[in-house]
Design a protein around this motif. Structure first.
Motif, PDB file in Angstrom:
ATOM      1  N   SER A 214       0.837  -1.193   0.000  1.00 39.64           N
ATOM      2  CA  SER A 214       0.000   0.000   0.000  1.00 39.64           C
ATOM      3  C   SER A 214       0.876   1.249   0.000  1.00 39.64           C
ATOM      4  O   SER A 214       1.539   1.542   0.991  1.00 39.64           O
ATOM      5  CB  SER A 214      -0.935   0.012   1.219  1.00 39.64           C
ATOM      6  OG  SER A 214      -1.651   1.227   1.301  1.00 39.64           O
ATOM      7  N   ARG A 215       0.864   1.957  -1.111  1.00 41.22           N
ATOM      8  CA  ARG A 215       1.646   3.193  -1.201  1.00 41.22           C
ATOM      9  C   ARG A 215       1.098   4.247  -0.233  1.00 41.22           C
ATOM     10  O   ARG A 215       1.872   4.988   0.377  1.00 41.22           O
ATOM     11  CB  ARG A 215       1.602   3.731  -2.630  1.00 41.22           C
ATOM     12  CG  ARG A 215       2.298   5.078  -2.797  1.00 41.22           C
ATOM     13  CD  ARG A 215       2.450   5.454  -4.246  1.00 41.22           C
ATOM     14  NE  ARG A 215       3.085   6.749  -4.396  1.00 41.22           N
ATOM     15  CZ  ARG A 215       3.618   7.198  -5.523  1.00 41.22           C
ATOM     16  NH1 ARG A 215       3.592   6.445  -6.605  1.00 41.22           N
ATOM     17  NH2 ARG A 215       4.175   8.392  -5.579  1.00 41.22           N
ATOM     18  N   SER A 216      -0.215   4.300  -0.083  1.00 45.95           N
ATOM     19  CA  SER A 216      -0.816   5.319   0.788  1.00 45.95           C
ATOM     20  C   SER A 216      -0.390   5.134   2.243  1.00 45.95           C
ATOM     21  O   SER A 216      -0.126   6.113   2.953  1.00 45.95           O
ATOM     22  CB  SER A 216      -2.341   5.275   0.676  1.00 45.95           C
ATOM     23  OG  SER A 216      -2.848   4.016   1.089  1.00 45.95           O
ATOM     24  N   LYS A 217      -0.284   3.879   2.692  1.00 46.72           N
ATOM     25  CA  LYS A 217       0.144   3.640   4.070  1.00 46.72           C
ATOM     26  C   LYS A 217       1.601   4.034   4.271  1.00 46.72           C
ATOM     27  O   LYS A 217       1.981   4.531   5.337  1.00 46.72           O
ATOM     28  CB  LYS A 217      -0.071   2.165   4.433  1.00 46.72           C
ATOM     29  CG  LYS A 217      -1.540   1.782   4.589  1.00 46.72           C
ATOM     30  CD  LYS A 217      -1.693   0.350   5.053  1.00 46.72           C
ATOM     31  CE  LYS A 217      -3.174   0.011   5.256  1.00 46.72           C
ATOM     32  NZ  LYS A 217      -3.356  -1.396   5.698  1.00 46.72           N
ATOM     33  N   LEU A 218       2.433   3.801   3.250  1.00 47.73           N
ATOM     34  CA  LEU A 218       3.829   4.221   3.323  1.00 47.73           C
ATOM     35  C   LEU A 218       3.908   5.748   3.434  1.00 47.73           C
ATOM     36  O   LEU A 218       4.684   6.281   4.238  1.00 47.73           O
ATOM     37  CB  LEU A 218       4.590   3.741   2.093  1.00 47.73           C
ATOM     38  CG  LEU A 218       6.066   4.153   2.003  1.00 47.73           C
ATOM     39  CD1 LEU A 218       6.864   3.568   3.165  1.00 47.73           C
ATOM     40  CD2 LEU A 218       6.669   3.724   0.668  1.00 47.73           C
ATOM     41  N   MET A 219       3.079   6.444   2.652  1.00 44.73           N
ATOM     42  CA  MET A 219       3.052   7.907   2.704  1.00 44.73           C
ATOM     43  C   MET A 219       2.573   8.403   4.074  1.00 44.73           C
ATOM     44  O   MET A 219       3.072   9.391   4.612  1.00 44.73           O
ATOM     45  CB  MET A 219       2.137   8.463   1.601  1.00 44.73           C
ATOM     46  CG  MET A 219       2.620   8.176   0.197  1.00 44.73           C
ATOM     47  SD  MET A 219       4.232   8.930  -0.151  1.00 44.73           S
ATOM     48  CE  MET A 219       4.536   8.296  -1.797  1.00 44.73           C
ATOM     49  N   GLN A 220       1.601   7.699   4.635  1.00 39.34           N
ATOM     50  CA  GLN A 220       1.111   8.070   5.970  1.00 39.34           C
ATOM     51  C   GLN A 220       2.206   7.928   7.018  1.00 39.34           C
ATOM     52  O   GLN A 220       2.346   8.774   7.920  1.00 39.34           O
ATOM     53  CB  GLN A 220      -0.101   7.201   6.339  1.00 39.34           C
ATOM     54  CG  GLN A 220      -1.352   7.516   5.542  1.00 39.34           C
ATOM     55  CD  GLN A 220      -2.485   6.554   5.835  1.00 39.34           C
ATOM     56  OE1 GLN A 220      -2.406   5.742   6.759  1.00 39.34           O
ATOM     57  NE2 GLN A 220      -3.545   6.616   5.048  1.00 39.34           N
ATOM     58  N   GLU A 221       2.986   6.863   6.892  1.00 41.14           N
ATOM     59  CA  GLU A 221       4.076   6.653   7.837  1.00 41.14           C
ATOM     60  C   GLU A 221       5.137   7.736   7.688  1.00 41.14           C
ATOM     61  O   GLU A 221       5.641   8.277   8.681  1.00 41.14           O
ATOM     62  CB  GLU A 221       4.697   5.262   7.618  1.00 41.14           C
ATOM     63  CG  GLU A 221       5.874   4.928   8.522  1.00 41.14           C
ATOM     64  CD  GLU A 221       5.496   4.887   9.998  1.00 41.14           C
ATOM     65  OE1 GLU A 221       6.421   4.965  10.842  1.00 41.14           O
ATOM     66  OE2 GLU A 221       4.293   4.773  10.315  1.00 41.14           O
ATOM     67  N   TRP A 222       5.481   8.067   6.457  1.00 38.63           N
ATOM     68  CA  TRP A 222       6.445   9.138   6.222  1.00 38.63           C
ATOM     69  C   TRP A 222       5.900  10.484   6.707  1.00 38.63           C
ATOM     70  O   TRP A 222       6.652  11.312   7.222  1.00 38.63           O
ATOM     71  CB  TRP A 222       6.799   9.210   4.741  1.00 38.63           C
ATOM     72  CG  TRP A 222       7.787   8.156   4.322  1.00 38.63           C
ATOM     73  CD1 TRP A 222       8.599   7.408   5.131  1.00 38.63           C
ATOM     74  CD2 TRP A 222       8.077   7.730   2.979  1.00 38.63           C
ATOM     75  NE1 TRP A 222       9.359   6.543   4.398  1.00 38.63           N
ATOM     76  CE2 TRP A 222       9.083   6.719   3.079  1.00 38.63           C
ATOM     77  CE3 TRP A 222       7.599   8.088   1.732  1.00 38.63           C
ATOM     78  CZ2 TRP A 222       9.600   6.075   1.942  1.00 38.63           C
ATOM     79  CZ3 TRP A 222       8.107   7.460   0.603  1.00 38.63           C
ATOM     80  CH2 TRP A 222       9.098   6.463   0.708  1.00 38.63           C
ATOM     81  N   THR A 223       4.602  10.702   6.553  1.00 40.64           N
ATOM     82  CA  THR A 223       3.994  11.948   7.029  1.00 40.64           C
ATOM     83  C   THR A 223       4.094  12.047   8.544  1.00 40.64           C
ATOM     84  O   THR A 223       4.352  13.125   9.099  1.00 40.64           O
ATOM     85  CB  THR A 223       2.517  12.029   6.592  1.00 40.64           C
ATOM     86  OG1 THR A 223       2.453  12.010   5.160  1.00 40.64           O
ATOM     87  CG2 THR A 223       1.858  13.302   7.107  1.00 40.64           C
ATOM     88  N   ARG A 224       3.911  10.924   9.221  1.00 41.69           N
ATOM     89  CA  ARG A 224       4.022  10.904  10.673  1.00 41.69           C
ATOM     90  C   ARG A 224       5.445  11.258  11.121  1.00 41.69           C
ATOM     91  O   ARG A 224       5.639  11.946  12.128  1.00 41.69           O
ATOM     92  CB  ARG A 224       3.640   9.513  11.204  1.00 41.69           C
ATOM     93  CG  ARG A 224       3.604   9.410  12.721  1.00 41.69           C
ATOM     94  CD  ARG A 224       3.324   7.996  13.168  1.00 41.69           C
ATOM     95  NE  ARG A 224       4.394   7.082  12.780  1.00 41.69           N
ATOM     96  CZ  ARG A 224       5.535   6.945  13.461  1.00 41.69           C
ATOM     97  NH1 ARG A 224       5.763   7.661  14.555  1.00 41.69           N
ATOM     98  NH2 ARG A 224       6.463   6.082  13.057  1.00 41.69           N
ATOM     99  N   ILE A 225       6.429  10.823  10.345  1.00 38.49           N
ATOM    100  CA  ILE A 225       7.830  11.042  10.712  1.00 38.49           C
ATOM    101  C   ILE A 225       8.335  12.414  10.264  1.00 38.49           C
ATOM    102  O   ILE A 225       8.999  13.118  11.027  1.00 38.49           O
ATOM    103  CB  ILE A 225       8.719   9.938  10.103  1.00 38.49           C
ATOM    104  CG1 ILE A 225       8.311   8.564  10.649  1.00 38.49           C
ATOM    105  CG2 ILE A 225      10.200  10.210  10.403  1.00 38.49           C
ATOM    106  CD1 ILE A 225       9.015   7.403   9.970  1.00 38.49           C
ATOM    107  N   TYR A 226       7.997  12.814   9.022  1.00 35.56           N
ATOM    108  CA  TYR A 226       8.614  14.008   8.428  1.00 35.56           C
ATOM    109  C   TYR A 226       7.682  15.221   8.358  1.00 35.56           C
ATOM    110  O   TYR A 226       8.110  16.286   7.909  1.00 35.56           O
ATOM    111  CB  TYR A 226       9.136  13.674   7.025  1.00 35.56           C
ATOM    112  CG  TYR A 226      10.181  12.593   7.044  1.00 35.56           C
ATOM    113  CD1 TYR A 226      11.485  12.861   7.437  1.00 35.56           C
ATOM    114  CD2 TYR A 226       9.856  11.280   6.696  1.00 35.56           C
ATOM    115  CE1 TYR A 226      12.446  11.858   7.473  1.00 35.56           C
ATOM    116  CE2 TYR A 226      10.805  10.256   6.726  1.00 35.56           C
ATOM    117  CZ  TYR A 226      12.096  10.563   7.124  1.00 35.56           C
ATOM    118  OH  TYR A 226      13.053   9.562   7.162  1.00 35.56           O
TER     119      TYR A 226
END
Length: 303
Positions: free
Chosen positions: A54-66
């Motif tokens: 899931s690309r969207s979940k990866l983006m969500q994780e990066w959003t949480r970090i960055y």
């Protein structure tokens, strides 16, 4: 021998220049103090994106970090990832005159073509085409298509009643899919496909084939993401290949089984035929295609 050395020197210079250009591109976010996840040379963040379900979940994780505004590299192309509502409103609404351009579509990159449609066009050409068809999407004109939509809804309600009376399980997704295709074909292109009662409909089959293709996983798509400089070349070769395929099928009918036309081009050809017929018909019904044709004739597009 001397010519070989010269050509080899030129090739080495081109490779070094390209590598230097890649290094320069990777400084894009750093120069602007925009955070970005760790990336790989040449691939950027693409391998990380390709290897997750899931690309969207990866983006969500990066959003949480960055944070709500950060950058990623699709190969060597910098891409902003934004989830800040105020920032998005500023870009898409308040400063739309400065940010009207958009990314090329995955399937094509023929924005420079004089025949580029609103799906392919970019920059000022896309902006002008949008300005022409915007009147088509007013609430008043869209309401004129309500009878077409209501007829499709009546059909699915009838189907639901039949399934209820049968007391057997059924896949409602299939019914919704046929309903959606019927509405699109009737309202957008003026074609009474009746897919809800005809599961063997050719438009339904071609649409199923089209959406079954995972363009993101196609090797050509990945190569285009890694080397965007070749986007137009790949797109033109793709179009030429399918044009030749269509000509072979036209003059050698028995070759259709061997060289089947891709679903996207089959559908585009049917749309072109519908447009030609509609231009000749002065008593056409009110649908999206007719409204767009009327809007298009009121303003000349120049690039």
């Amino acid at each position: 021998m001397a010519l070989t050395l010269i050509l080899l020197s030129i090739l080495i210079c081109l490779c070094l220049t390209y590598i230097l250009r890649i290094f320069t591109r990777y400084q894009y976010f750093k120069q602007r103090n925009i955070p970005t996840p760790p990336y790989e040379f040449f691939y950027g963040h693409l391998r990380a994106i390709w290897n997750v379900q899931s690309r969207s979940k990866l983006m969500q994780e990066w959003t949480r970090i960055y944070g709500k505004i950060y950058g990623i590299f699709e190969g060597t192309t910098p891409v902003y990832v934004v989830s800040d509502v105020d920032f998005l409103q500023d870009v898409f609404i308040k400063q739309f005159s400065n940010f009207y351009a958009r990314r090329p579509t995955v399937a094509f990159n023929l924005s420079s073509s004089p025949n580029a449609s609103v799906l392919d066009a970019n920059g000022l050409k896309w902006k002008r085409q949008r300005s022409v068809i915007n009147p088509t999407f007013s609430s008043l004109k869209l309401k004129q298509m309500s009878p077409l939509i209501n007829d499709c809804v009546d059909q699915i309600m009838s189907k639901l009643a039949e399934h209820y009376e049968s007391k057997q399980e059924f896949n409602i997704y299939v019914l919704y899919k046929r309903l959606t295709m019927d509405v699109i074909c009737r309202c957008a292109f003026g074609v009474d496909t009746n897919m809800q009662n005809d599961p063997e409909n050719v438009y339904l089959k071609q649409s199923d084939k089209l959406f079954a293709i995972d363009l993101g996983a196609h090797p050509i798509t990945k190569l285009r993401q890694l080397i965007p400089e070749f986007n137009t070349l790949f797109a033109n070769l793709f179009v030429i290949y399918n044009y030749c395929q269509g000509m072979i099928n036209k003059f050698i009918p028995w070759s259709v089984k061997m060289f089947q036309q891709m679903p996207i081009f089959w559908l585009l050809n049917r749309i072109h035929e519908l447009v030609e017929l509609r231009l000749k018909n002065t008593n056409a019904r009110v649908d999206l295609l007719q409204l767009m044709l009327e809007a298009a004739t009121r303003q000349q597009i120049t690039v």
